[in-house]
Design a protein around this motif. Structure first.
Motif, PDB file in Angstrom:
ATOM      1  N   PHE A  47      -9.500 -13.346   6.652  1.00 55.35           N
ATOM      2  CA  PHE A  47      -8.687 -12.365   7.382  1.00 55.35           C
ATOM      3  C   PHE A  47      -7.200 -12.687   7.247  1.00 55.35           C
ATOM      4  O   PHE A  47      -6.386 -11.825   6.916  1.00 55.35           O
ATOM      5  N   THR A  48      -6.847 -13.940   7.494  1.00 52.21           N
ATOM      6  CA  THR A  48      -5.438 -14.325   7.471  1.00 52.21           C
ATOM      7  C   THR A  48      -4.849 -14.207   6.070  1.00 52.21           C
ATOM      8  O   THR A  48      -3.734 -13.701   5.898  1.00 52.21           O
ATOM      9  N   CYS A  49      -5.583 -14.648   5.067  1.00 53.15           N
ATOM     10  CA  CYS A  49      -5.096 -14.508   3.686  1.00 53.15           C
ATOM     11  C   CYS A  49      -4.883 -13.041   3.339  1.00 53.15           C
ATOM     12  O   CYS A  49      -3.873 -12.679   2.717  1.00 53.15           O
ATOM     13  N   ALA A  50      -5.809 -12.199   3.743  1.00 53.91           N
ATOM     14  CA  ALA A  50      -5.678 -10.772   3.452  1.00 53.91           C
ATOM     15  C   ALA A  50      -4.514 -10.158   4.235  1.00 53.91           C
ATOM     16  O   ALA A  50      -3.846  -9.245   3.751  1.00 53.91           O
ATOM     17  N   MET A  51      -4.250 -10.650   5.439  1.00 61.81           N
ATOM     18  CA  MET A  51      -3.099 -10.172   6.207  1.00 61.81           C
ATOM     19  C   MET A  51      -1.795 -10.469   5.480  1.00 61.81           C
ATOM     20  O   MET A  51      -0.831  -9.736   5.586  1.00 61.81           O
ATOM     21  N   LEU A  52      -1.781 -11.560   4.738  1.00 61.33           N
ATOM     22  CA  LEU A  52      -0.561 -11.999   4.066  1.00 61.33           C
ATOM     23  C   LEU A  52      -0.510 -11.600   2.596  1.00 61.33           C
ATOM     24  O   LEU A  52       0.492 -11.852   1.936  1.00 61.33           O
ATOM     25  N   HIS A  53      -1.564 -10.968   2.102  1.00 59.65           N
ATOM     26  CA  HIS A  53      -1.661 -10.755   0.660  1.00 59.65           C
ATOM     27  C   HIS A  53      -0.503  -9.953   0.085  1.00 59.65           C
ATOM     28  O   HIS A  53      -0.087 -10.166  -1.039  1.00 59.65           O
ATOM     29  N   ASN A  54       0.049  -9.018   0.838  1.00 55.32           N
ATOM     30  CA  ASN A  54       1.131  -8.192   0.288  1.00 55.32           C
ATOM     31  C   ASN A  54       2.461  -8.415   0.986  1.00 55.32           C
ATOM     32  O   ASN A  54       3.317  -7.548   0.994  1.00 55.32           O
ATOM     33  N   ILE A  55       2.666  -9.626   1.515  1.00 56.18           N
ATOM     34  CA  ILE A  55       3.927  -9.960   2.165  1.00 56.18           C
ATOM     35  C   ILE A  55       5.091  -9.882   1.167  1.00 56.18           C
ATOM     36  O   ILE A  55       6.220  -9.573   1.543  1.00 56.18           O
ATOM     37  N   GLY A  56       4.805 -10.113  -0.087  1.00 58.26           N
ATOM     38  CA  GLY A  56       5.838  -9.986  -1.123  1.00 58.26           C
ATOM     39  C   GLY A  56       6.339  -8.555  -1.245  1.00 58.26           C
ATOM     40  O   GLY A  56       7.535  -8.323  -1.480  1.00 58.26           O
ATOM     41  N   GLU A  57       5.447  -7.590  -1.072  1.00 58.30           N
ATOM     42  CA  GLU A  57       5.841  -6.177  -1.108  1.00 58.30           C
ATOM     43  C   GLU A  57       6.820  -5.883   0.029  1.00 58.30           C
ATOM     44  O   GLU A  57       7.838  -5.214  -0.170  1.00 58.30           O
ATOM     45  N   LEU A  58       6.517  -6.390   1.197  1.00 59.78           N
ATOM     46  CA  LEU A  58       7.389  -6.174   2.349  1.00 59.78           C
ATOM     47  C   LEU A  58       8.763  -6.798   2.111  1.00 59.78           C
ATOM     48  O   LEU A  58       9.795  -6.177   2.381  1.00 59.78           O
ATOM     49  N   LEU A  59       8.788  -8.009   1.577  1.00 59.79           N
ATOM     50  CA  LEU A  59      10.053  -8.676   1.294  1.00 59.79           C
ATOM     51  C   LEU A  59      10.869  -7.895   0.260  1.00 59.79           C
ATOM     52  O   LEU A  59      12.086  -7.725   0.419  1.00 59.79           O
ATOM     53  N   LEU A  60      10.210  -7.411  -0.789  1.00 61.69           N
ATOM     54  CA  LEU A  60      10.919  -6.593  -1.778  1.00 61.69           C
ATOM     55  C   LEU A  60      11.501  -5.339  -1.138  1.00 61.69           C
ATOM     56  O   LEU A  60      12.649  -4.958  -1.427  1.00 61.69           O
ATOM     57  N   GLN A  61      10.736  -4.695  -0.274  1.00 67.39           N
ATOM     58  CA  GLN A  61      11.219  -3.486   0.393  1.00 67.39           C
ATOM     59  C   GLN A  61      12.442  -3.780   1.256  1.00 67.39           C
ATOM     60  O   GLN A  61      13.380  -2.976   1.311  1.00 67.39           O
ATOM     61  N   ILE A  62      12.442  -4.926   1.915  1.00 71.50           N
ATOM     62  CA  ILE A  62      13.560  -5.305   2.780  1.00 71.50           C
ATOM     63  C   ILE A  62      14.796  -5.675   1.965  1.00 71.50           C
ATOM     64  O   ILE A  62      15.904  -5.234   2.263  1.00 71.50           O
ATOM     65  N   LEU A  63      14.600  -6.479   0.922  1.00 77.59           N
ATOM     66  CA  LEU A  63      15.737  -7.009   0.168  1.00 77.59           C
ATOM     67  C   LEU A  63      16.234  -6.098  -0.947  1.00 77.59           C
ATOM     68  O   LEU A  63      17.410  -6.168  -1.328  1.00 77.59           O
ATOM     69  N   LYS A  64      15.358  -5.280  -1.494  1.00 77.80           N
ATOM     70  CA  LYS A  64      15.713  -4.436  -2.650  1.00 77.80           C
ATOM     71  C   LYS A  64      15.270  -2.992  -2.428  1.00 77.80           C
ATOM     72  O   LYS A  64      14.508  -2.431  -3.228  1.00 77.80           O
ATOM     73  N   PRO A  65      15.732  -2.336  -1.356  1.00 82.50           N
ATOM     74  CA  PRO A  65      15.247  -0.989  -1.050  1.00 82.50           C
ATOM     75  C   PRO A  65      15.585   0.061  -2.122  1.00 82.50           C
ATOM     76  O   PRO A  65      14.769   0.947  -2.381  1.00 82.50           O
ATOM     77  N   ASP A  66      16.741  -0.056  -2.745  1.00 81.32           N
ATOM     78  CA  ASP A  66      17.103   0.934  -3.769  1.00 81.32           C
ATOM     79  C   ASP A  66      16.190   0.835  -4.987  1.00 81.32           C
ATOM     80  O   ASP A  66      15.697   1.853  -5.494  1.00 81.32           O
ATOM     81  N   GLU A  67      15.944  -0.393  -5.420  1.00 83.80           N
ATOM     82  CA  GLU A  67      15.052  -0.591  -6.559  1.00 83.80           C
ATOM     83  C   GLU A  67      13.624  -0.151  -6.207  1.00 83.80           C
ATOM     84  O   GLU A  67      12.937   0.450  -7.030  1.00 83.80           O
ATOM     85  N   CYS A  68      13.221  -0.431  -4.985  1.00 84.23           N
ATOM     86  CA  CYS A  68      11.876  -0.037  -4.545  1.00 84.23           C
ATOM     87  C   CYS A  68      11.746   1.476  -4.461  1.00 84.23           C
ATOM     88  O   CYS A  68      10.669   2.027  -4.731  1.00 84.23           O
ATOM     89  N   ALA A  69      12.834   2.155  -4.125  1.00 85.45           N
ATOM     90  CA  ALA A  69      12.815   3.620  -4.115  1.00 85.45           C
ATOM     91  C   ALA A  69      12.599   4.152  -5.533  1.00 85.45           C
ATOM     92  O   ALA A  69      11.862   5.122  -5.737  1.00 85.45           O
ATOM     93  N   LEU A  70      13.211   3.515  -6.512  1.00 87.54           N
ATOM     94  CA  LEU A  70      13.000   3.914  -7.916  1.00 87.54           C
ATOM     95  C   LEU A  70      11.562   3.633  -8.349  1.00 87.54           C
ATOM     96  O   LEU A  70      10.955   4.429  -9.075  1.00 87.54           O
ATOM     97  N   ILE A  71      11.029   2.519  -7.907  1.00 92.05           N
ATOM     98  CA  ILE A  71       9.637   2.180  -8.211  1.00 92.05           C
ATOM     99  C   ILE A  71       8.708   3.220  -7.600  1.00 92.05           C
ATOM    100  O   ILE A  71       7.743   3.659  -8.233  1.00 92.05           O
ATOM    101  N   ALA A  72       9.016   3.647  -6.373  1.00 87.47           N
ATOM    102  CA  ALA A  72       8.201   4.679  -5.709  1.00 87.47           C
ATOM    103  C   ALA A  72       8.204   5.970  -6.519  1.00 87.47           C
ATOM    104  O   ALA A  72       7.160   6.633  -6.651  1.00 87.47           O
ATOM    105  N   LEU A  73       9.335   6.325  -7.079  1.00 81.23           N
ATOM    106  CA  LEU A  73       9.403   7.522  -7.930  1.00 81.23           C
ATOM    107  C   LEU A  73       8.552   7.345  -9.186  1.00 81.23           C
ATOM    108  O   LEU A  73       7.870   8.282  -9.616  1.00 81.23           O
ATOM    109  N   ALA A  74       8.597   6.167  -9.765  1.00 79.58           N
ATOM    110  CA  ALA A  74       7.787   5.896 -10.963  1.00 79.58           C
ATOM    111  C   ALA A  74       6.301   5.986 -10.625  1.00 79.58           C
ATOM    112  O   ALA A  74       5.508   6.528 -11.408  1.00 79.58           O
ATOM    113  N   ILE A  75       5.934   5.488  -9.457  1.00 82.88           N
ATOM    114  CA  ILE A  75       4.532   5.549  -9.031  1.00 82.88           C
ATOM    115  C   ILE A  75       4.111   7.003  -8.841  1.00 82.88           C
ATOM    116  O   ILE A  75       3.025   7.414  -9.272  1.00 82.88           O
TER     117      ILE A  75
END
Length: 191
Positions: A47-75
């Protein structure tokens, strides 16, 4: 700390659906824990590992929101998330997550689960928690695509099932309950 408090501890990020992120995270964690009951893997660890599995995604969203917005468009245009992240940053969310986990001095098992989650069997010593994360993500995605539980459980990748000795007996009957439990926990995030 309650689920809602955890969700509100992070800033509002334009274009990032924080509620969906947490709903997906909790759903993955609940499914991983439920699957762990059918293995020798510790349920709380899964459970705990799965709770943390995408913490990197959250950090990217916080630190690099503009780049993540471009990634969202690509997706949205059909490009896979990992490919878009790797093209934009030169790395993906799992690599950011494991770097953060190591910085926070998480145990080796947590770091391995975060690092290996995308392709656990490609590692010399596959993390059983990473295998459970992979299966939980698979199950959640398949359920979202409206596949019936019998089909989802039958289509679990055999190599992953074998690696953790997943006993599939009773999983079909439990499936809807584990999905609903994950959704309910996720709903708490948006309250």
């Amino acid at each position: 700390m309650s689920a809602a408090t955890l969700s509100n501890a992070f800033p509002v990020i334009p274009g990032f659906d924080k509620n969906k992120f947490w709903k997906d995270t909790f759903s993955t964690a609940v499914i991983a824990k439920a699957l762990a009951k059918h293995t020798s893997v510790n349920e709380e660890s899964a459970f705990t590992c799965a709770m943390l599995h995408n913490i990197g995604e959250l950090l990217l969203q916080i630190l690099k929101p503009d780049e993540c917005a471009l990634i969202a468009l690509a997706i949205e245009a059909g490009e896979p998330r990992l490919l878009a992240q790797r093209e934009t940053f030169g790395f993906d969310y799992s690599q950011v997550g494991v770097a953060l986990a190591k910085h926070w001095d998480f145990s080796e098992s947590f770091c391995d689960a975060i690092e290996q989650q995308l392709d656990p069997l490609s590692y010399e010593e596959p993390s059983p928690e990473a295998v459970l994360i992979r299966l939980a993500v698979f199950a959640s995605f398949a359920w979202g695509a409206k596949l019936p539980p019998e089909m989802i459980v039958a289509r679990f990748p055999p190599a992953l099932v074998e690696h953790i000795h997943l006993n599939k007996e009773g999983l079909v009957e439990e499936f809807e309950g584990m999905i609903e439990a994950g959704k309910e926990l996720g709903r708490l995030m948006s309250d």
